[in-house]
Design a protein around this motif. Structure first.
Motif, mmCIF file in Angstrom:
data_model
loop_
_atom_site.group_PDB
_atom_site.id
_atom_site.type_symbol
_atom_site.label_atom_id
_atom_site.label_comp_id
_atom_site.label_asym_id
_atom_site.label_seq_id
_atom_site.Cartn_x
_atom_site.Cartn_y
_atom_site.Cartn_z
ATOM 1 N N ASP A 84 0.818 -1.219 0.000
ATOM 2 C CA ASP A 84 0.000 0.000 0.000
ATOM 3 C C ASP A 84 0.849 1.265 0.000
ATOM 4 O O ASP A 84 0.614 2.190 0.782
ATOM 5 C CB ASP A 84 -0.957 -0.003 1.200
ATOM 6 C CG ASP A 84 -1.971 -1.135 1.117
ATOM 7 O OD1 ASP A 84 -2.320 -1.546 -0.005
ATOM 8 O OD2 ASP A 84 -2.405 -1.625 2.183
ATOM 9 N N GLU A 85 1.814 1.313 -0.895
ATOM 10 C CA GLU A 85 2.677 2.488 -1.011
ATOM 11 C C GLU A 85 2.687 3.039 -2.435
ATOM 12 O O GLU A 85 3.664 3.646 -2.884
ATOM 13 C CB GLU A 85 4.098 2.138 -0.543
ATOM 14 C CG GLU A 85 4.151 1.932 0.964
ATOM 15 C CD GLU A 85 5.428 1.260 1.473
ATOM 16 O OE1 GLU A 85 5.738 1.434 2.661
ATOM 17 O OE2 GLU A 85 6.082 0.551 0.683
ATOM 18 N N ALA A 86 1.556 2.862 -3.140
ATOM 19 C CA ALA A 86 1.454 3.341 -4.512
ATOM 20 C C ALA A 86 1.703 4.839 -4.604
ATOM 21 O O ALA A 86 2.290 5.323 -5.579
ATOM 22 C CB ALA A 86 0.076 2.999 -5.083
ATOM 23 N N ALA A 87 1.284 5.596 -3.593
ATOM 24 C CA ALA A 87 1.428 7.051 -3.635
ATOM 25 C C ALA A 87 2.878 7.495 -3.672
ATOM 26 O O ALA A 87 3.196 8.568 -4.195
ATOM 27 C CB ALA A 87 0.721 7.671 -2.425
ATOM 28 N N ALA A 88 3.769 6.665 -3.138
ATOM 29 C CA ALA A 88 5.180 7.045 -3.082
ATOM 30 C C ALA A 88 5.950 6.663 -4.341
ATOM 31 O O ALA A 88 7.024 7.218 -4.611
ATOM 32 C CB ALA A 88 5.843 6.383 -1.869
ATOM 33 N N LEU A 89 5.433 5.718 -5.100
ATOM 34 C CA LEU A 89 6.233 5.121 -6.175
ATOM 35 C C LEU A 89 6.574 6.048 -7.340
ATOM 36 O O LEU A 89 7.715 6.016 -7.829
ATOM 37 C CB LEU A 89 5.550 3.864 -6.701
ATOM 38 C CG LEU A 89 5.618 2.640 -5.788
ATOM 39 C CD1 LEU A 89 4.901 1.460 -6.437
ATOM 40 C CD2 LEU A 89 7.069 2.266 -5.495
ATOM 41 N N PRO A 90 5.658 6.870 -7.861
ATOM 42 C CA PRO A 90 6.031 7.690 -9.022
ATOM 43 C C PRO A 90 7.269 8.542 -8.791
ATOM 44 O O PRO A 90 8.195 8.544 -9.616
ATOM 45 C CB PRO A 90 4.778 8.543 -9.257
ATOM 46 C CG PRO A 90 3.653 7.682 -8.767
ATOM 47 C CD PRO A 90 4.214 7.008 -7.544
ATOM 48 N N ALA A 91 7.309 9.259 -7.686
ATOM 49 C CA ALA A 91 8.468 10.116 -7.416
ATOM 50 C C ALA A 91 9.714 9.290 -7.140
ATOM 51 O O ALA A 91 10.821 9.635 -7.576
ATOM 52 C CB ALA A 91 8.174 11.044 -6.236
ATOM 53 N N LEU A 92 9.552 8.187 -6.414
ATOM 54 C CA LEU A 92 10.703 7.349 -6.087
ATOM 55 C C LEU A 92 11.309 6.734 -7.338
ATOM 56 O O LEU A 92 12.524 6.787 -7.550
ATOM 57 C CB LEU A 92 10.272 6.255 -5.110
ATOM 58 C CG LEU A 92 11.364 5.325 -4.556
ATOM 59 C CD1 LEU A 92 10.977 4.849 -3.169
ATOM 60 C CD2 LEU A 92 11.573 4.120 -5.461
ATOM 61 N N LEU A 93 10.478 6.166 -8.194
ATOM 62 C CA LEU A 93 10.983 5.504 -9.394
ATOM 63 C C LEU A 93 11.596 6.509 -10.371
ATOM 64 O O LEU A 93 12.538 6.182 -11.099
ATOM 65 C CB LEU A 93 9.861 4.713 -10.065
ATOM 66 C CG LEU A 93 9.332 3.528 -9.237
ATOM 67 C CD1 LEU A 93 8.115 2.906 -9.912
ATOM 68 C CD2 LEU A 93 10.431 2.480 -9.041
ATOM 69 N N ALA A 94 11.075 7.729 -10.384
ATOM 70 C CA ALA A 94 11.621 8.761 -11.267
ATOM 71 C C ALA A 94 13.038 9.153 -10.872
ATOM 72 O O ALA A 94 13.806 9.653 -11.705
ATOM 73 C CB ALA A 94 10.711 9.987 -11.263
ATOM 74 N N ARG A 95 13.407 8.931 -9.609
ATOM 75 C CA ARG A 95 14.740 9.312 -9.126
ATOM 76 C C ARG A 95 15.718 8.130 -9.108
ATOM 77 O O ARG A 95 16.843 8.290 -8.638
ATOM 78 C CB ARG A 95 14.643 9.903 -7.714
ATOM 79 C CG ARG A 95 13.831 11.177 -7.637
ATOM 80 C CD ARG A 95 14.097 11.928 -6.338
ATOM 81 N NE ARG A 95 13.852 11.119 -5.163
ATOM 82 C CZ ARG A 95 12.681 10.987 -4.553
ATOM 83 N NH1 ARG A 95 11.620 11.606 -5.043
ATOM 84 N NH2 ARG A 95 12.548 10.240 -3.476
ATOM 85 N N MET A 96 15.306 6.983 -9.610
ATOM 86 C CA MET A 96 16.206 5.832 -9.622
ATOM 87 C C MET A 96 17.418 6.146 -10.506
ATOM 88 O O MET A 96 17.272 6.534 -11.663
ATOM 89 C CB MET A 96 15.468 4.601 -10.148
ATOM 90 C CG MET A 96 16.152 3.286 -9.870
ATOM 91 S SD MET A 96 16.273 2.835 -8.119
ATOM 92 C CE MET A 96 14.557 2.784 -7.607
#
Length: 218
Positions: free
Chosen positions: A10-22
């Motif tokens: 249940d951490e979908a809200a965090a993923l877009p920004a996190l994955l963009a900074r990989m």
């Protein structure tokens, strides 16, 4: 290409920004551990590989992600996926392992803002880290972000599938005589719309400490 295991629930809200900074050269593996917020679809939409794990527990999710990682690269990273860590700092953690200075690289949380790390969670972590230092491990954190060679990690045959997994890893690494290097990493408030299963509540912290105490008892 270094695989990055991201255990999630249940951490979908965090993923877009996190994955963009990989960072370049680091490939995310999102491990969906029973999410009900559409996490898998969000992760795939942002280019991540997704695997699903039915067995509940942090350790179960991490273990499945490590098994799914590419054995050819050798080094695998593990990082919490709630937005509290910046993936651009992964090379800082993985560097000592890649260079051969360490067999295990772990991050030491340094709060970037006031309130990023609740007092009850920080106190529990400090107590556990103190016990680890008494065992000879040069750490001040239980390593929520870490890097290790995949083959080395699997050879430890870790058993814990709940919140005791990171502690069991450190204890096993110490007993195996691994050189361990701890580096500072920024620790931010988690992304809006997510709540830590450990630090988010006193109850969660107590549950994690209980799991970790069972590891110490073994």
């Amino acid at each position: 290409m270094t695989d990055v295991v991201l255990p999630c629930r249940d951490e979908a809200a965090a993923l877009p920004a996190l994955l963009a900074r990989m960072p370049a050269g680091y490939r995310p593996i999102v491990v969906d551990n029973g999410s009900a917020d559409g996490l898998a679809a969000v992760a795939r939409a942002h280019g991540a590989r997704v695997i699903s794990v039915a067995e509940p527990g942090y350790g179960a999710a991490v273990h499945a992600g490590v098994l799914a990682a590419d054995p050819d690269d050798g080094v695998v990273c593990v990082m919490d996926a709630d937005g509290s860590f910046d993936p651009r700092q992964l090379p800082r953690v993985a560097g000592p392992v890649r260079s051969g200075v360490a067999q295990l690289g772990v991050g030491r949380r340094r709060p970037a803002t006031r309130g990023a790390w609740p007092l009850h969670a920080r106190a529990a972590n400090a107590a556990l880290a103190w016990r680890l230092r008494r065992l000879g491990l040069p750490v001040h954190d239980i390593g929520p972000i870490r890097a290790v060679r995949r083959a080395d990690l699997l050879a430890l045959r870790l058993r814990d599938r709940r919140f005791g997994y990171p502690l069991e890893l450190l204890i096993a690494a110490g007993r195996a005589g691994w050189p361990v290097v701890e580096v500072d990493v920024d620790y931010h408030p988690r992304a809006a719309g997510t709540r830590s299963k450990v630090t988010g509540t006193v109850r969660g912290t107590v549950r994690a400490v209980r799991d970790m105490s069972a590891v110490l008892a073994r």
